[in-house]
Scaffold this active site. Structure first.
Site, PDB file in Angstrom:
ATOM      1  N   CYS A  13      47.707  46.074  31.335  1.00  7.93           N
ATOM      2  CA  CYS A  13      47.313  47.329  31.986  1.00  7.93           C
ATOM      3  C   CYS A  13      48.379  47.750  33.001  1.00  7.93           C
ATOM      4  O   CYS A  13      49.444  48.207  32.609  1.00  7.93           O
ATOM      5  CB  CYS A  13      45.915  47.198  32.601  1.00  7.93           C
ATOM      6  SG  CYS A  13      45.162  48.806  32.992  1.00  7.93           S
TER       7      CYS A  13
ATOM      8  N   HIS B  30      42.562  45.332  28.313  1.00 11.25           N
ATOM      9  CA  HIS B  30      42.275  44.138  29.108  1.00 11.25           C
ATOM     10  C   HIS B  30      41.785  42.995  28.218  1.00 11.25           C
ATOM     11  O   HIS B  30      40.578  42.781  28.085  1.00 11.25           O
ATOM     12  CB  HIS B  30      41.225  44.461  30.177  1.00 11.25           C
ATOM     13  CG  HIS B  30      41.754  45.257  31.307  1.00 11.25           C
ATOM     14  ND1 HIS B  30      42.250  44.682  32.464  1.00 11.25           N
ATOM     15  CD2 HIS B  30      41.901  46.596  31.456  1.00 11.25           C
ATOM     16  CE1 HIS B  30      42.663  45.634  33.288  1.00 11.25           C
ATOM     17  NE2 HIS B  30      42.469  46.796  32.696  1.00 11.25           N
TER      18      HIS B  30
ATOM     19  N   GLU C 186      41.621  39.984  28.824  1.00 13.11           N
ATOM     20  CA  GLU C 186      40.850  38.994  29.593  1.00 13.11           C
ATOM     21  C   GLU C 186      39.364  39.330  29.663  1.00 13.11           C
ATOM     22  O   GLU C 186      38.544  38.486  30.055  1.00 13.11           O
ATOM     23  CB  GLU C 186      41.423  38.867  31.018  1.00 13.11           C
ATOM     24  CG  GLU C 186      40.999  39.932  32.009  1.00 13.11           C
ATOM     25  CD  GLU C 186      41.712  41.267  31.866  1.00 13.11           C
ATOM     26  OE1 GLU C 186      41.444  42.175  32.676  1.00 13.11           O
ATOM     27  OE2 GLU C 186      42.558  41.398  30.950  1.00 13.11           O
TER      28      GLU C 186
END
Length: 232
Positions: free
Chosen positions: A115, A209, A211
């Protein structure tokens, strides 16, 4: 036992954070980042903002670097006037993370920008950003999802060859690509969603993202490169 590649992950440095009975300054990183590195076979360590002069010696101790998501990049870093919708400058973090990116590229250390990290990678190579983009934030504080389409023949397409649904939360994006970067995935609206540097050294950025999901293919690629001599 084979040692796991050591992956440094940049972090927030907040003046006030709360946990348990405590409220004080803290270096913060969403737990999804180290968990994803661990599930990919690496060992994650936090890299809070520091003196940029130390970045080369820090990177020299690491096998790979992740520049994490976070606040908007200061538009002065790419020669633009501030849009009213751009967030406050995070000067200390911009300076530190740009130094980490440059040190990683100079040393050939595998590098992943997530990002904001992808945006900083682009800026580090002379690119620019679109300061406001509609449709890539579901609600404030809530991750949305959309699909990304890989560009055939790229490193990202080798990792994820099909159209993939990804977690997303950003209102800025790559405008003009930095020197040497190629776009390796796009959203349906044409937004650049992944970039990379062709060549031997592993350098990639993704706008979404990972994660926040279960797909570890991108971080797996980073960790495998970090486990390989010279990051090939």
């Amino acid at each position: 036992m084979v040692s796991r590649p050591l992956i440094g992950i940049s972090t927030y440095l907040e003046n006030k954070a709360s946990w348990g009975v405590w409220e004080m300054p803290a270096a913060l990183l969403p737990a999804g980042y180290p968990r994803l590195v661990q599930s990919s076979g690496g060992l994650g360590v936090m890299l809070p903002p520091d003196d940029a002069r130390h970045a080369p010696s820090v990177v020299a101790r690491l096998d790979g670097v992740i520049v994490a998501g976070g606040p908007d990049v200061d538009p002065g870093r790419y020669g633009a006037e501030r849009d009213p919708r751009t967030g406050p400058a995070a000067t200390e973090r911009d300076t530190w993370e740009l130094a980490l990116i440059r040190a990683a590229m100079t040393s050939g250390t595998p590098l992943l920008g997530i990002c904001r990290g992808m945006q900083l990678l682009n800026v580090a190579l002379g690119g620019t950003l679109t300061q406001h983009l509609e449709g890539h934030v579901k609600d404030v504080g809530t991750f949305g999802r959309h699909t990304v389409t890989p560009v055939p023949g790229t490193r990202y397409a080798d990792l994820a060859p099909e159209v993939t649904d990804v977690p997303t939360y950003h209102h800025q994006a790559v405008d003009r690509l930095g020197r040497g970067l190629v776009a390796s995935a796009y959203a349906d609206d044409g937004t650049v969603e992944a970039v990379e540097l062709p060549g031997m050294t592993w350098v990639m950025g993704v706008q979404w993202h990972p994660e926040m999901g279960e797909d570890a293919r991108v971080t797996g690629g980073l960790v495998r490169a970090a486990a390989t001599p010279h990051g090939f």
